[in-house]
Every structure is written in C-alpha cells, then in structure tokens.
Scaffold this motif. Structure first.
Motif, PDB file in Angstrom:
ATOM      1  N   CYS A 151       0.869  -1.178   0.000  1.00 15.90           N
ATOM      2  CA  CYS A 151       0.000   0.000   0.000  1.00 15.90           C
ATOM      3  C   CYS A 151       0.909   1.232   0.000  1.00 15.90           C
ATOM      4  O   CYS A 151       1.794   1.345   0.842  1.00 15.90           O
ATOM      5  N   ASP A 153       0.350   4.124   0.900  1.00 17.06           N
ATOM      6  CA  ASP A 153       0.159   4.963   2.090  1.00 17.06           C
ATOM      7  C   ASP A 153       0.664   4.277   3.354  1.00 17.06           C
ATOM      8  O   ASP A 153       1.349   4.873   4.164  1.00 17.06           O
ATOM      9  N   CYS A 154       0.294   3.016   3.539  1.00 19.32           N
ATOM     10  CA  CYS A 154       0.604   2.319   4.798  1.00 19.32           C
ATOM     11  C   CYS A 154       1.875   1.481   4.740  1.00 19.32           C
ATOM     12  O   CYS A 154       2.382   1.062   5.772  1.00 19.32           O
ATOM     13  N   GLU A 166      -6.269  -5.432  -1.730  1.00 24.99           N
ATOM     14  CA  GLU A 166      -6.808  -4.541  -0.709  1.00 24.99           C
ATOM     15  C   GLU A 166      -5.801  -4.359   0.411  1.00 24.99           C
ATOM     16  O   GLU A 166      -5.129  -5.309   0.815  1.00 24.99           O
ATOM     17  N   CYS A 167      -5.710  -3.129   0.898  1.00 22.87           N
ATOM     18  CA  CYS A 167      -4.828  -2.851   2.027  1.00 22.87           C
ATOM     19  C   CYS A 167      -5.538  -3.268   3.313  1.00 22.87           C
ATOM     20  O   CYS A 167      -6.638  -2.813   3.581  1.00 22.87           O
ATOM     21  N   ARG A 169      -4.939  -2.450   6.208  1.00 23.62           N
ATOM     22  CA  ARG A 169      -5.007  -1.374   7.199  1.00 23.62           C
ATOM     23  C   ARG A 169      -6.031  -0.302   6.806  1.00 23.62           C
ATOM     24  O   ARG A 169      -6.997  -0.067   7.508  1.00 23.62           O
ATOM     25  N   CYS A 170      -5.813   0.331   5.611  1.00 18.67           N
ATOM     26  CA  CYS A 170      -6.701   1.452   5.250  1.00 18.67           C
ATOM     27  C   CYS A 170      -7.851   1.028   4.335  1.00 18.67           C
ATOM     28  O   CYS A 170      -8.701   1.828   3.999  1.00 18.67           O
ATOM     29  N   LYS A 171      -7.855  -0.237   3.934  1.00 15.46           N
ATOM     30  CA  LYS A 171      -8.935  -0.818   3.118  1.00 15.46           C
ATOM     31  C   LYS A 171      -8.991  -0.285   1.677  1.00 15.46           C
ATOM     32  O   LYS A 171      -9.954  -0.516   0.960  1.00 15.46           O
ATOM     33  N   ARG A 172      -7.963   0.476   1.304  1.00 16.07           N
ATOM     34  CA  ARG A 172      -7.936   0.993  -0.060  1.00 16.07           C
ATOM     35  C   ARG A 172      -7.811  -0.179  -1.035  1.00 16.07           C
ATOM     36  O   ARG A 172      -7.117  -1.156  -0.755  1.00 16.07           O
ATOM     37  N   LYS A 173      -8.501  -0.068  -2.195  1.00 17.86           N
ATOM     38  CA  LYS A 173      -8.490  -1.153  -3.172  1.00 17.86           C
ATOM     39  C   LYS A 173      -7.691  -0.766  -4.422  1.00 17.86           C
ATOM     40  O   LYS A 173      -7.671   0.390  -4.815  1.00 17.86           O
TER      41      LYS A 173
END
Ligand code: ZN
Length: 187
Positions: A151, A153-154, A166-167, A169-173
C-alpha cells in the motif's frame, strides 16, 4: 550537460545540430533518440553522443524465460523493471542488474488505458521475456503480473481479494495486473 543521464529507448538525447549520433542513438527529423536503455555519453571532441547500454543482457536471460523483478518506474506507456531472479527452478540470480521494460501493450491481453492502474513502483512482478536484447517483458497470462505489492500509504503488503488487491489497514483497493500466484510465494 546531456551526459550521464539515464535514458530508455525513444528518449530524446540531443539534437542533430549539436551532436552526431553515436552507438545506441539514431536520428529522426533532426532529433537524436536513444535506441537502447542506458547512460548518455558525450564525446566533446568528436561531438558524438551515444548511449552506453546498462541492460547488459545477462547471458542467462533468453527469450521465453520467466523472470521476477521490481518495478522501479512507471511512465505513460512503459514500466521499468529491475530484474532479480530468473525462472525456472534454479532461481539463478541474474548476473548483471538488468533494467527491463514492460510496454503498456504487453501488460494484459485486454486494452490498457492507464498503466498506473496496472503496475506501481515497488511492485514485484513475474514476467516473460519477449526480447532478450532489448529486455522487453510481457505480463500477459494468468500466472504473470504482480506477485507482491505494498500500500503506497501504509507500506503494508496488500492482500488479494478476487481480482483486486486490498490494504488490510486502510482498506484501499487496487485493480492491477495481478498474477494468480499473488501472495503464494511461488516464483
Ligand atoms: Zn493502506
């Protein structure tokens, strides 16, 4: 001025009014264009500009080989991949640190509009060698593509969920060109 710059095929390295085309360079409409991946070298005496290849084409890499590498840059129509391991079986280390190229047309069978949606810097990809001289790779095929991704970001490893990543941690796809071996550790 132009020297020591890292270029890829198609990059402008100078203009014909100032320089002569040396090795790894060709002229097109007054422009001097790199024909190989490498470092620009300028010979001030002869006014010759050339590109010294850095792909080095390790002897072990052949057309059809399956290789693993890390995406180091994604541009509009190409991604640059630093090769690390080579398939099959032996997991031979690539002797030279080769920089290979995945063109947008070789990412997946379907038309790709935005290369950045398929590959990102730091992604680990499995790819097939299309051309051993120019180190052109392809990720077309179910087992080819991204096998590990973080990810942005994370900085944690993305998890595969069907056709998306999918991340945790932040759930970004993320969509991406995912290998069916993603996350399995299979190279
Ligand atoms: Zn995240």
């Amino acid at each position: 001025m132009n020297g020591n710059k890292f270029v890829i095929p198609g990059d402008l390295v100078g203009i014909a009014e100032e320089f002569l085309a040396g090795e790894g360079v060709y002229e097109e409409g007054g422009k001097l264009i790199a024909s190989v991946t490498g470092i620009v070298e300028v010979d001030e005496k002869s006014r010759r500009i050339s590109v010294k290849p850095v792909t080095g084409v390790p002897a072990v890499i052949r057309k059809g080989d399956c290789v693993v590498g890390r995406v180091i840059d994604v541009r509009e129509s190409i991604a640059l991949v630093e090769l690390s391991k080579i398939k099959p079986n032996e997991k031979r280390e690539v002797s030279n640190s080769g920089v290979a190229i995945i063109h947008i047309s070789n990412v997946r069978r379907e038309y790709v509009k935005d290369l950045n949606e398929e590959l990102s810097p730091l992604d680990i990809v499995k790819a097939r060698v299309l051309d051993e001289k120019t180190l052109q790779l392809s990720t077309v095929g179910r087992k080819l593509g991204v096998i590990k991704s973080l990810c942005p970001d994370c900085r944690v490893t993305l998890r595969r969920n069907g056709n998306t990543l999918e991340c945790p941690r932040c759930k970004r796809k993320f969509k991406k060109k995912i290998s069916e071996d993603y996350g399995t550790g299979i190279l």
